[in-house]
Scaffold this motif. Structure first.
Motif, short mmCIF file in Angstrom:
data_model
loop_
_atom_site.label_atom_id
_atom_site.label_comp_id
_atom_site.label_asym_id
_atom_site.label_seq_id
_atom_site.Cartn_x
_atom_site.Cartn_y
_atom_site.Cartn_z
N GLU A 1 0.82 -1.20 0.00
CA GLU A 1 0.00 0.00 0.00
C GLU A 1 0.87 1.27 0.00
OE1 GLU A 1 -3.44 -0.14 2.45
OE2 GLU A 1 -3.73 2.03 2.31
N GLY A 2 0.51 2.17 -0.90
CA GLY A 2 1.24 3.43 -0.99
C GLY A 2 2.36 3.39 -2.02
N GLU A 3 2.77 2.18 -2.42
CA GLU A 3 3.84 2.06 -3.41
C GLU A 3 3.39 2.64 -4.75
OE1 GLU A 3 5.40 -1.94 -3.53
OE2 GLU A 3 6.30 -1.64 -5.52
N GLU A 4 4.28 3.37 -5.38
CA GLU A 4 3.92 3.96 -6.67
C GLU A 4 4.00 2.96 -7.81
OE1 GLU A 4 6.32 7.44 -7.37
OE2 GLU A 4 4.87 8.73 -6.34
N ILE A 5 3.14 3.10 -8.77
CA ILE A 5 3.24 2.33 -10.00
C ILE A 5 3.38 3.32 -11.17
CG2 ILE A 5 1.86 0.39 -9.13
CD1 ILE A 5 -0.48 1.49 -10.93
N ASN A 6 3.86 2.80 -12.30
CA ASN A 6 3.85 3.61 -13.52
C ASN A 6 2.77 3.07 -14.44
OD1 ASN A 6 6.07 5.07 -12.67
ND2 ASN A 6 7.55 3.81 -13.79
N VAL A 7 2.28 3.92 -15.31
CA VAL A 7 1.35 3.43 -16.33
C VAL A 7 1.89 3.81 -17.72
CG1 VAL A 7 -0.70 3.50 -14.87
CG2 VAL A 7 -0.09 5.53 -16.17
N GLY B 1 3.56 7.07 -10.31
CA GLY B 1 4.81 7.81 -10.45
C GLY B 1 4.88 8.50 -11.80
N ARG B 2 4.97 7.69 -12.84
CA ARG B 2 5.16 8.21 -14.18
C ARG B 2 4.00 7.86 -15.10
NH1 ARG B 2 10.70 9.13 -15.63
NH2 ARG B 2 11.02 11.23 -14.82
N PHE B 3 3.64 8.80 -15.94
CA PHE B 3 2.68 8.55 -17.02
C PHE B 3 3.49 8.42 -18.30
CE2 PHE B 3 0.81 11.29 -13.82
CZ PHE B 3 -0.33 10.59 -13.47
N ILE B 4 3.57 7.23 -18.83
CA ILE B 4 4.38 7.03 -20.02
C ILE B 4 3.46 7.06 -21.23
CG2 ILE B 4 5.98 5.44 -21.19
CD1 ILE B 4 6.69 4.48 -18.23
N CYS B 5 3.62 8.12 -21.99
CA CYS B 5 2.70 8.38 -23.10
C CYS B 5 3.31 7.81 -24.38
CB CYS B 5 2.52 9.90 -23.21
SG CYS B 5 1.51 10.42 -24.58
N LEU C 1 4.95 19.23 -16.08
CA LEU C 1 4.76 18.10 -17.00
C LEU C 1 5.76 16.97 -16.69
CD1 LEU C 1 2.98 17.59 -19.54
CD2 LEU C 1 4.78 18.60 -20.93
N ALA C 2 6.58 17.19 -15.64
CA ALA C 2 7.70 16.28 -15.39
C ALA C 2 7.31 14.81 -15.19
CB ALA C 2 8.50 16.78 -14.19
N SER C 3 6.11 14.56 -14.68
CA SER C 3 5.75 13.15 -14.46
C SER C 3 5.30 12.45 -15.75
CB SER C 3 4.70 13.03 -13.37
OG SER C 3 3.67 13.94 -13.60
N PHE C 4 5.25 13.20 -16.84
CA PHE C 4 4.92 12.57 -18.13
C PHE C 4 6.21 12.26 -18.89
CE2 PHE C 4 0.91 14.22 -16.98
CZ PHE C 4 -0.03 13.46 -17.64
N TRP C 5 6.26 11.08 -19.44
CA TRP C 5 7.42 10.68 -20.25
C TRP C 5 6.88 10.31 -21.62
CZ3 TRP C 5 9.87 6.80 -23.02
CH2 TRP C 5 11.27 6.89 -23.12
N GLY C 6 7.42 10.89 -22.66
CA GLY C 6 6.88 10.61 -24.00
C GLY C 6 7.83 9.75 -24.81
N GLY C 7 7.27 8.75 -25.47
CA GLY C 7 8.07 7.93 -26.38
C GLY C 7 7.23 7.58 -27.60
N TYR C 8 7.88 7.04 -28.61
CA TYR C 8 7.08 6.59 -29.74
C TYR C 8 7.72 5.39 -30.42
CZ TYR C 8 10.19 8.71 -33.27
OH TYR C 8 11.25 9.02 -34.06
N ALA C 9 6.91 4.66 -31.16
CA ALA C 9 7.39 3.49 -31.89
C ALA C 9 7.17 3.69 -33.37
CB ALA C 9 6.63 2.25 -31.41
N PHE D 1 5.83 17.16 -28.03
CA PHE D 1 5.32 18.12 -27.05
C PHE D 1 5.92 17.88 -25.67
CE2 PHE D 1 2.18 19.10 -23.71
CZ PHE D 1 2.25 20.48 -23.80
N ILE D 2 5.91 16.62 -25.24
CA ILE D 2 6.41 16.31 -23.91
C ILE D 2 7.91 16.60 -23.82
CG2 ILE D 2 6.79 14.41 -22.25
CD1 ILE D 2 4.05 13.28 -23.23
N ASN D 3 8.61 16.37 -24.91
CA ASN D 3 10.06 16.56 -24.86
C ASN D 3 10.54 17.98 -25.15
OD1 ASN D 3 11.34 13.85 -24.27
ND2 ASN D 3 9.82 13.32 -25.80
#
Ligand code: PLP
Length: 501
Positions: free
Chosen positions: A259-265, A289-293, A370-378, A304-306
């Motif tokens: 309980e309380g532990e952070e997860i990323n999505v 923790g992080r929102f990985i977009c 916006l720091a908790s957002f991380w943007g990547g692409y494939a 945008f995120i970067n």
């Protein structure tokens, strides 16, 4: 008004404060902005209690926090109609562990994509909202789709008394299965039109119809009221918050986290609705923790995120993940609103610039937030490789959209070595895109090249031993009932003709 009641206001002006019932009916604000809750309610029940709830109960809890003017009976009615046997999994959104990743399967509803999670409840929210406000008008849902929303809207509103649905999709730019799902839709209150343009054209067309006062009045005289089933409607967004809380509770329950532990999505993103729901979940108090977009080659959000610069002035690419082929990511507006500390005139300035020049940039203080957002692409090649790899290494079959998320997550791991437990939103059944998936998992595709998409569906099932979802069976035999096509300037005429305005 009770103390905990929540009102809604437009992102672009704060003169109007309305209830959730009104916001759901209106869909989009008259000034072109999106409705946002005045504040995000907090989770005020301990996780040890929430964990005992099933999906419906949890969804009830979350929705009652936001939709404070619905009675418990009304919400219960909406939710029990939504999350029923239409879902082919009793958990509604099962969590699957593959290697050290967790996939939240959001595709067990009526159309085999995550849009069902929210759209199965929206028609009930909307018809309840109409009843509550004494509106006797017939609601006309106008929807622009990049592939999955259209079918999910048609399916969820099909046969619902007092409603009609009109769906616009970009001709030739959705998958053959997505197109067939829409064009074979039965029931008298559903209408479909292909447009000669891309998704952004369709979305812009629909948005401009909502803000066309004369046209709305004309429709009103015939007793029609336009509304939206796109993720700009807060009735779409709020139900999505529930599954992020749900996934956290399932991880707690299985001892994967404490309980309380952070997860990323990790969220494969197009219109920014799904990932925004996870952000709202964190604003409610969920430890994320992080929102990985994750974007495909239409990587506007990555840029945008970067860089802090949003620039839609580029050519839309057609990819194997068509539901993410989007350059104007509508729901980003709601995040921007928070980034500029809910300053609607500042936001209006940015979106005015977007409308006029196709671009806007945010300042340093907004970028910090916006720091908790991380943007990547494939890229396309990376997407296909990801499907193959997940299948070979984890015996787990994923669709093209989820594969974008999978790839971006691996990319994230390489560049951050962040060990936080991470959930990847799995947004469509692999059977919805059988051609691409088959190609990705078979070493030699030449044997299948001549099959049509429906034959590939059977082949994919044969090779993997997995069952085709019920909603996708027997589609090749269904009769095509909708074959209208119109230019991007003719969407209004199509609506007028359909409704005899
Ligand atoms: C709609 C959709 C997305 C994108 O979701 P947004 O909420 O628009 O960001 C991703 N994958 C699939 C399969 C979809 O249907």
């Amino acid at each position: 008004m009770k103390e905990n009641d929540i009102l809604y206001t437009s992102t672009r002006s704060d003169t109007e404060k309305i209830t959730s019932v009104q916001a759901i009916i209106k869909g989009i604000a008259p000034d072109g902005g999106l409705y946002v809750p005045e504040r995000i309610p907090a989770i005020d029940v301990p996780f040890s209690e929430l964990v005992k709830m099933d999906y419906r109960q949890l969804s009830f809890y979350i929705m009652s926090k936001f939709l404070t003017d619905f009675t418990p009976e009304e919400l219960d009615f909406c939710i029990s109609r939504a999350y029923d046997e239409k879902f082919d999994n009793a958990l509604i959104a099962p969590l699957v562990k593959a290697g050290n990743m967790f996939f939240l399967e959001l595709y067990h509803g009526a159309t085999a994509a995550f849009k069902d999670m929210a759209l199965s409840v929206l028609p009930y929210l909307l018809t309840t909202a109409l009843k509550k406000s004494g509106i006797k008008k017939e609601i006309v849902i106008l929807t622009a789709t990049s592939g999955d929303t259209g079918k999910a809207a048609l399916e969820s509103f099909s046969g619902v008394a007092g409603t009609k649905v009109i769906v616009f999709y970009p001709k030739g730019k959705v998958s053959p299965i997505q197109e067939r799902q829409m064009t074979t839709q039965e029931s008298k209150n559903t209408f479909v039109c292909a447009i000669e343009g891309n998704f952004d054209d369709a979305q812009t067309g629909v948005k401009s119809i909502f803000s066309d006062r004369d046209f709305n009045e004309l429709a009103g005289r015939k007793n029609y009221l336009f509304s939206s089933a796109n993720s700009i409607n807060i009735g779409r967004l709020i139900p999505q918050v529930a599954y992020y809380v749900h996934v956290y509770l399932r991880l707690l329950q299985s001892g994967e986290i404490t309980e309380g532990e952070e997860i990323n999505v990790v969220v494969p993103t197009g219109n920014f609705g799904n990932i925004l729901a996870s952000y709202y979940a964190r604003e409610m108090g969920l430890p994320i923790g992080r929102f990985i977009c994750a974007s495909n080659e239409n990587n506007v959000l990555y840029d945008f995120i970067n860089t802090g610069v949003y620039n839609k002035n580029r050519k839309l690419k057609l990819t194997a993940s068509p539901s993410m082929d989007i350059l104007v990511s509508s729901n980003l507006e709601r995040l921007i609103y928070d980034l500029c500390e809910r300053d609607s005139s500042k936001l209006a300035g940015l979106f005015d610039s977007l409308a006029k020049t196709g671009t806007f940039s945010i300042d340093e203080s907004m970028r910090d937030k916006l720091a908790s957002f991380w943007g990547g692409y494939a890229t396309e090649a990376q997407t296909f490789e990801a499907i193959g790899q997940a299948y070979r290494e984890h015996k787990y079959l994923i669709d093209t959209h989820t594969a974008v998320g999978y790839f971006v997550y691996k990319d994230y791991l390489e560049s951050t070595s962040d060990k936080t437990k991470t959930v990847i939103a799995s947004t469509a059944s692999p059977f919805k895109f059988p051609g691409s998936v088959l190609k990705a998992i078979s070493g030699d595709f030449s044997a299948y090249e001549n099959l049509d998409e429906f034959e590939m569906l059977s082949k994919l099932s044969e090779i993997t031993g997995l069952k085709i979802p019920k909603s996708l069976q027997g589609m090749a035999q269904k009769q095509i009932l909708h074959d209208s096509v119109c230019g991007i300037g003719d969407m209004k005429q199509f609506i007028a003709r359909t409704l005899a305005l």
